[in-house]
Design an enzyme around this catalytic site. Structure first.
Site, PDB file in Angstrom:
ATOM      1  N   HIS A  55      48.281 -19.832  12.916  1.00  0.00           N
ATOM      2  CA  HIS A  55      47.153 -20.520  13.558  1.00  0.00           C
ATOM      3  C   HIS A  55      45.956 -19.589  13.626  1.00  0.00           C
ATOM      4  O   HIS A  55      46.046 -18.417  13.284  1.00  0.00           O
ATOM      5  CB  HIS A  55      47.542 -21.092  14.921  1.00  0.00           C
ATOM      6  CG  HIS A  55      47.865 -20.075  15.974  1.00  0.00           C
ATOM      7  ND1 HIS A  55      48.931 -19.217  15.877  1.00  0.00           N
ATOM      8  CD2 HIS A  55      47.257 -19.785  17.152  1.00  0.00           C
ATOM      9  CE1 HIS A  55      48.972 -18.444  16.965  1.00  0.00           C
ATOM     10  NE2 HIS A  55      47.966 -18.767  17.743  1.00  0.00           N
ATOM     11  N   HIS A  57      44.006 -18.234  16.022  1.00  0.00           N
ATOM     12  CA  HIS A  57      43.608 -17.295  17.081  1.00  0.00           C
ATOM     13  C   HIS A  57      43.434 -15.865  16.537  1.00  0.00           C
ATOM     14  O   HIS A  57      44.174 -15.437  15.656  1.00  0.00           O
ATOM     15  CB  HIS A  57      44.631 -17.310  18.222  1.00  0.00           C
ATOM     16  CG  HIS A  57      44.497 -18.522  19.106  1.00  0.00           C
ATOM     17  ND1 HIS A  57      45.535 -19.011  19.878  1.00  0.00           N
ATOM     18  CD2 HIS A  57      43.442 -19.348  19.324  1.00  0.00           C
ATOM     19  CE1 HIS A  57      45.114 -20.078  20.533  1.00  0.00           C
ATOM     20  NE2 HIS A  57      43.856 -20.304  20.216  1.00  0.00           N
ATOM     21  N   ASP A  59      44.174 -13.008  17.575  1.00  0.00           N
ATOM     22  CA  ASP A  59      45.292 -12.053  17.600  1.00  0.00           C
ATOM     23  C   ASP A  59      46.344 -12.389  16.539  1.00  0.00           C
ATOM     24  O   ASP A  59      47.439 -11.813  16.532  1.00  0.00           O
ATOM     25  CB  ASP A  59      45.918 -11.967  18.998  1.00  0.00           C
ATOM     26  CG  ASP A  59      46.537 -13.276  19.467  1.00  0.00           C
ATOM     27  OD1 ASP A  59      45.903 -14.330  19.298  1.00  0.00           O
ATOM     28  OD2 ASP A  59      47.670 -13.251  19.997  1.00  0.00           O
ATOM     29  N   HIS A  60      46.010 -13.317  15.634  1.00  0.00           N
ATOM     30  CA  HIS A  60      46.911 -13.676  14.525  1.00  0.00           C
ATOM     31  C   HIS A  60      46.214 -13.559  13.157  1.00  0.00           C
ATOM     32  O   HIS A  60      46.881 -13.380  12.152  1.00  0.00           O
ATOM     33  CB  HIS A  60      47.457 -15.098  14.722  1.00  0.00           C
ATOM     34  CG  HIS A  60      48.265 -15.220  15.983  1.00  0.00           C
ATOM     35  ND1 HIS A  60      49.631 -15.315  15.977  1.00  0.00           N
ATOM     36  CD2 HIS A  60      47.888 -15.197  17.285  1.00  0.00           C
ATOM     37  CE1 HIS A  60      50.070 -15.373  17.237  1.00  0.00           C
ATOM     38  NE2 HIS A  60      49.028 -15.301  18.044  1.00  0.00           N
ATOM     39  N   HIS A 113      49.836 -25.730  20.847  1.00  0.00           N
ATOM     40  CA  HIS A 113      49.124 -24.505  21.240  1.00  0.00           C
ATOM     41  C   HIS A 113      47.711 -24.566  20.657  1.00  0.00           C
ATOM     42  O   HIS A 113      46.727 -24.392  21.366  1.00  0.00           O
ATOM     43  CB  HIS A 113      49.909 -23.311  20.720  1.00  0.00           C
ATOM     44  CG  HIS A 113      49.262 -21.989  20.958  1.00  0.00           C
ATOM     45  ND1 HIS A 113      49.154 -21.432  22.208  1.00  0.00           N
ATOM     46  CD2 HIS A 113      48.682 -21.098  20.098  1.00  0.00           C
ATOM     47  CE1 HIS A 113      48.533 -20.260  22.109  1.00  0.00           C
ATOM     48  NE2 HIS A 113      48.239 -20.038  20.835  1.00  0.00           N
ATOM     49  N   ASP A 132      52.830 -18.936  17.978  1.00  0.00           N
ATOM     50  CA  ASP A 132      52.760 -19.129  19.430  1.00  0.00           C
ATOM     51  C   ASP A 132      53.233 -20.530  19.837  1.00  0.00           C
ATOM     52  O   ASP A 132      52.768 -21.071  20.848  1.00  0.00           O
ATOM     53  CB  ASP A 132      51.322 -18.922  19.934  1.00  0.00           C
ATOM     54  CG  ASP A 132      50.878 -17.476  19.842  1.00  0.00           C
ATOM     55  OD1 ASP A 132      51.701 -16.608  19.488  1.00  0.00           O
ATOM     56  OD2 ASP A 132      49.695 -17.205  20.133  1.00  0.00           O
ATOM     57  N   HIS A 170      54.961 -13.015  20.166  1.00  0.00           N
ATOM     58  CA  HIS A 170      54.663 -12.226  21.373  1.00  0.00           C
ATOM     59  C   HIS A 170      55.935 -11.821  22.116  1.00  0.00           C
ATOM     60  O   HIS A 170      56.933 -12.550  22.117  1.00  0.00           O
ATOM     61  CB  HIS A 170      53.775 -13.022  22.339  1.00  0.00           C
ATOM     62  CG  HIS A 170      52.372 -13.208  21.856  1.00  0.00           C
ATOM     63  ND1 HIS A 170      51.403 -12.246  21.986  1.00  0.00           N
ATOM     64  CD2 HIS A 170      51.784 -14.255  21.227  1.00  0.00           C
ATOM     65  CE1 HIS A 170      50.258 -12.692  21.467  1.00  0.00           C
ATOM     66  NE2 HIS A 170      50.473 -13.912  20.991  1.00  0.00           N
TER      67      HIS A 170
HETATM   68 FE    FE Z   1      48.912 -15.228  20.140  1.00  0.00          FE
HETATM   69 ZN    ZN Z   2      47.674 -18.184  19.867  1.00  0.00          ZN
END
Ligand code: FE
Ligand code: ZN
Length: 254
Positions: A55, A57, A59-60, A113, A132, A170
């Site tokens: 996805h 985001h 942090d990905h 998410h 996530d 995570h």
């Molecule tokens: Fe994440």
């Molecule tokens: Zn995420």
């Protein structure tokens, strides 16, 4: 044969290197930073062919462009989120096959998410990269989707074989375990699992990947249709979506 290497990144992210041993093809799943990925590739003498994003985001996808520049790899992600995935080359949708050499992933659409969240299921390797969506003893927050979408997505993942390794993105398991115990404080399989998780974290060890078979038994977010869990919420006989939504609301406040 699909080899996997788990790389910790940022404060609580996990990145996965997937290496198809026969072809030498290598992919990395959801890299937020390039440096630890490049270091691990060099240590193993692997060259990077693909970034697989679940996805959009940061942090990905944060290291997409840097890794493309450094390694010449390509980026695969969800077609519907192409504008939010930096450097995307290969557009995927649910039902597509992604081939990493001889290792084949089925692409599953799992919105909730985010609306454009996908998962990569390498069936022969019993490996699920679910970003996530599903966490060990938990699930992702509903940033874009509805409870109904997320519940349906989790049911899709729950239908995969028990032996599936859940490679989520995570290390949230300890907090998830403590939350799950607020719902079912005397559920023996959960108590046992929470003990294992506490012990691993005390030693600084990862609790991820977990086995999907264990998640099916202990993860409250996969059990919104379980009458015993429903009874704990005084929601026996309620629609699973309503129970799931209540669990998610409580976890958001936890
Ligand atoms: Fe994440
Ligand atoms: Zn995420």
């Amino acid at each position: 044969m699909l080899e996997t290497v788990q790389i910790p990144a940022l404060s609580d992210n996990y990145v996965y290197l997937l290496h198809d041993a026969d072809s030498g093809r290598t992919a990395v799943v959801d890299p937020p930073e390039a440096e630890p990925v490049v270091a691990e590739l060099e240590r193993r003498g692997w060259s990077l062919d693909w970034i697989l994003n679940t996805h959009h985001h940061w942090d990905h996808v944060g290291a997409n462009l840097a890794l493309k520049r450094l390694t010449g790899c390509q980026v695969a992600g969800f077609r519907g989120d192409a504008r939010r995935i930096p450097g995307i080359d290969r557009m995927l949708a649910g039902g597509d096959r992604f081939e990493l050499g001889a290792s084949v992933a089925q692409v599953l659409e799992v919105p909730g998410h985010t609306l454009g969240h996908i998962a990569y299921w390498f069936g022969e390797a019993d490996l699920l990269c679910c970003g996530d969506t599903l966490f060990s003893l938990g699930c992702g927050r509903l940033f874009e989707g509805t409870a109904a979408q997320m519940w349906e997505s989790l049911c899709k993942l729950r239908a995969l074989p028990d032996a599936t390794q859940v490679c989520c993105a995570h290390e949230y398991t300890l907090k998830n375990a403590r939350f799950a115990l607020t719902i079912e404080p005397d559920y023996p399989p959960l108590l046992e699992r929470a003990r294992q998780v506490e012990a691993l974290r005390t030693q600084g060890l990862p609790t991820v990947p977990s086995l999907l078979g264990e998640e099916k038994i202990t993860n409250p977010f996969l059990r919104a249709d379980d009458p015993d869990l429903q009874a704990r919420l005084h929601m026996r006989g309620s629609p699973a979506v309503a129970v799931f939504a209540e669990l998610r609301r409580r976890r958001d406040r936890f």
